[in-house]
Write a protein that holds these residues in place. Sequence first.
Motif, PDB file in Angstrom:
ATOM      1  N   THR A  24      -3.563   9.790   4.036  1.00 18.78           N
ATOM      2  CA  THR A  24      -4.365   9.476   2.695  1.00 18.78           C
ATOM      3  C   THR A  24      -3.886   8.401   2.255  1.00 18.78           C
ATOM      4  OG1 THR A  24      -4.903  12.069   2.634  1.00 18.78           O
ATOM      5  CG2 THR A  24      -5.883  10.582   0.828  1.00 18.78           C
ATOM      6  N   PRO A  25      -4.227   7.659   1.582  1.00 17.56           N
ATOM      7  CA  PRO A  25      -4.057   6.358   0.677  1.00 17.56           C
ATOM      8  C   PRO A  25      -4.357   6.210  -0.363  1.00 17.56           C
ATOM      9  CG  PRO A  25      -5.833   5.735   2.626  1.00 17.56           C
ATOM     10  CD  PRO A  25      -5.756   7.195   2.537  1.00 17.56           C
ATOM     11  N   LEU A  26      -3.177   5.958  -1.221  1.00 14.50           N
ATOM     12  CA  LEU A  26      -3.552   6.175  -2.327  1.00 14.50           C
ATOM     13  C   LEU A  26      -3.749   5.173  -3.252  1.00 14.50           C
ATOM     14  CD1 LEU A  26       0.113   7.477  -3.124  1.00 14.50           C
ATOM     15  CD2 LEU A  26      -2.207   9.387  -3.002  1.00 14.50           C
ATOM     16  N   PRO A  27      -4.835   5.214  -4.381  1.00 12.90           N
ATOM     17  CA  PRO A  27      -5.267   3.657  -5.124  1.00 12.90           C
ATOM     18  C   PRO A  27      -4.166   3.370  -5.762  1.00 12.90           C
ATOM     19  CG  PRO A  27      -6.157   5.645  -6.108  1.00 12.90           C
ATOM     20  CD  PRO A  27      -5.150   6.373  -4.466  1.00 12.90           C
ATOM     21  N   PRO A  28      -4.319   2.369  -5.876  1.00 13.65           N
ATOM     22  CA  PRO A  28      -3.577   1.169  -7.143  1.00 13.65           C
ATOM     23  C   PRO A  28      -3.708   1.301  -8.607  1.00 13.65           C
ATOM     24  CG  PRO A  28      -5.010  -0.139  -6.020  1.00 13.65           C
ATOM     25  CD  PRO A  28      -4.828   0.932  -4.943  1.00 13.65           C
ATOM     26  N   PRO A  37       0.988  -0.753   0.086  1.00 12.59           N
ATOM     27  CA  PRO A  37      -0.027   0.325  -0.194  1.00 12.59           C
ATOM     28  C   PRO A  37       0.860   0.898  -0.240  1.00 12.59           C
ATOM     29  CG  PRO A  37      -0.151  -1.065   2.135  1.00 12.59           C
ATOM     30  CD  PRO A  37       0.097  -2.351   1.448  1.00 12.59           C
ATOM     31  N   GLU A  38       0.319   2.166  -0.588  1.00 15.20           N
ATOM     32  CA  GLU A  38       1.140   3.242  -0.810  1.00 15.20           C
ATOM     33  C   GLU A  38      -0.064   4.227  -0.116  1.00 15.20           C
ATOM     34  OE1 GLU A  38       3.153   4.985  -4.405  1.00 15.20           O
ATOM     35  OE2 GLU A  38       2.499   2.788  -5.472  1.00 15.20           O
ATOM     36  N   ALA A  39       0.777   5.361   0.203  1.00 17.40           N
ATOM     37  CA  ALA A  39      -0.055   6.290   1.004  1.00 17.40           C
ATOM     38  C   ALA A  39       0.612   7.997   0.884  1.00 17.40           C
ATOM     39  CB  ALA A  39      -0.183   6.387   2.380  1.00 17.40           C
ATOM     40  N   LYS A  40       0.130   9.041   1.085  1.00 17.85           N
ATOM     41  CA  LYS A  40       0.346  10.585   0.406  1.00 17.85           C
ATOM     42  C   LYS A  40       0.432  10.950   2.502  1.00 17.85           C
ATOM     43  CE  LYS A  40      -0.455  14.618  -1.119  1.00 17.85           C
ATOM     44  NZ  LYS A  40      -0.906  16.119  -2.257  1.00 17.85           N
ATOM     45  N   VAL A  41       1.096  11.611   2.780  1.00 17.98           N
ATOM     46  CA  VAL A  41       1.721  11.848   4.272  1.00 17.98           C
ATOM     47  C   VAL A  41       1.813  13.136   3.916  1.00 17.98           C
ATOM     48  CG1 VAL A  41       2.629  11.560   6.482  1.00 17.98           C
ATOM     49  CG2 VAL A  41       2.629   9.525   5.200  1.00 17.98           C
ATOM     50  N   ARG A  42       0.801  14.295   4.923  1.00 14.11           N
ATOM     51  CA  ARG A  42       1.017  15.346   4.816  1.00 14.11           C
ATOM     52  C   ARG A  42       1.014  16.059   5.926  1.00 14.11           C
ATOM     53  NH1 ARG A  42      -4.026  15.098   2.159  1.00 14.11           N
ATOM     54  NH2 ARG A  42      -5.047  16.878   2.766  1.00 14.11           N
ATOM     55  N   VAL A  43       1.676  17.338   6.616  1.00 13.48           N
ATOM     56  CA  VAL A  43       1.223  18.233   7.501  1.00 13.48           C
ATOM     57  C   VAL A  43       0.193  19.250   7.932  1.00 13.48           C
ATOM     58  CG1 VAL A  43       2.125  19.233   9.975  1.00 13.48           C
ATOM     59  CG2 VAL A  43       3.317  17.273   8.732  1.00 13.48           C
TER      60      VAL A  43
END
Length: 172
Positions: free
Chosen positions: A54-58, A40-46
Motif C-alpha cells: 500500500t503506497p503511503l501518502p507524503p 516513495p514509501e509503502a506499507k508491506v504486509r502479508v
Amino acid sequence: MSYGEAEANLDDPLLAQLAVMAAVNEARRLANGALELRLPEAKVRVEDGEVIITPLPPLASRHLVREAMLMAGEAVARFALEHEIPMLYTVQSGPDVDDISELQAAETTAEMFAVRRLLKPGRQRTEVSSHAGLGLDAYVQTTSPLRRYLDLVAHQQVRAYLPVRRCWTKRR
C-alpha cells in the motif's frame, strides 16, 4: 496520535511550534550538506498468504516526525559527548562528488534514486564523526528502541549515566 490525526491537527499550537522547530532544524541540516531524498514509501504486509503493498501518502506529519527523530538523535549524541558517555554513533562519509549542490538539486524520483546510489553506507562507531547524508556533526539512532537493538543500547547508556531516582512513595 496517528499520522492522519496529526495531519488534520497541524494547526494545533503545539504541533505548529514543533513544525517551526523542525523547519529551522531542516534548514540548518541542508546548509550543512544534508541530502533531502523524497522517495516513495509503502506499507508491506502479508494477508492470507498474499503480499499487499500500500503506497503511503507524503504527509507533512511524517516529515515532522522524521525531523523530530533526527533532532532527538543529535541531542543524544551531543549529550553523550558532553558527559563522556560511551555510545555508538551513526556516521556516514560524504559521496565522492565535487559539488554536493548538484545532488541536492535532485527532483525526480529517478534522480533521487540515482543520488541514493552514490551515498556510502552508514556505520556505527564508538568515535563521533559526521553523518554526511543527514548534515549532522554527531548522530545516534535512538528513537526506535523496540525495533532496533542499538537504539535500546543508547537508551541504556544514557539511563546508566543519570542518577537513580525513586519514583514511588513509602507504603505504610
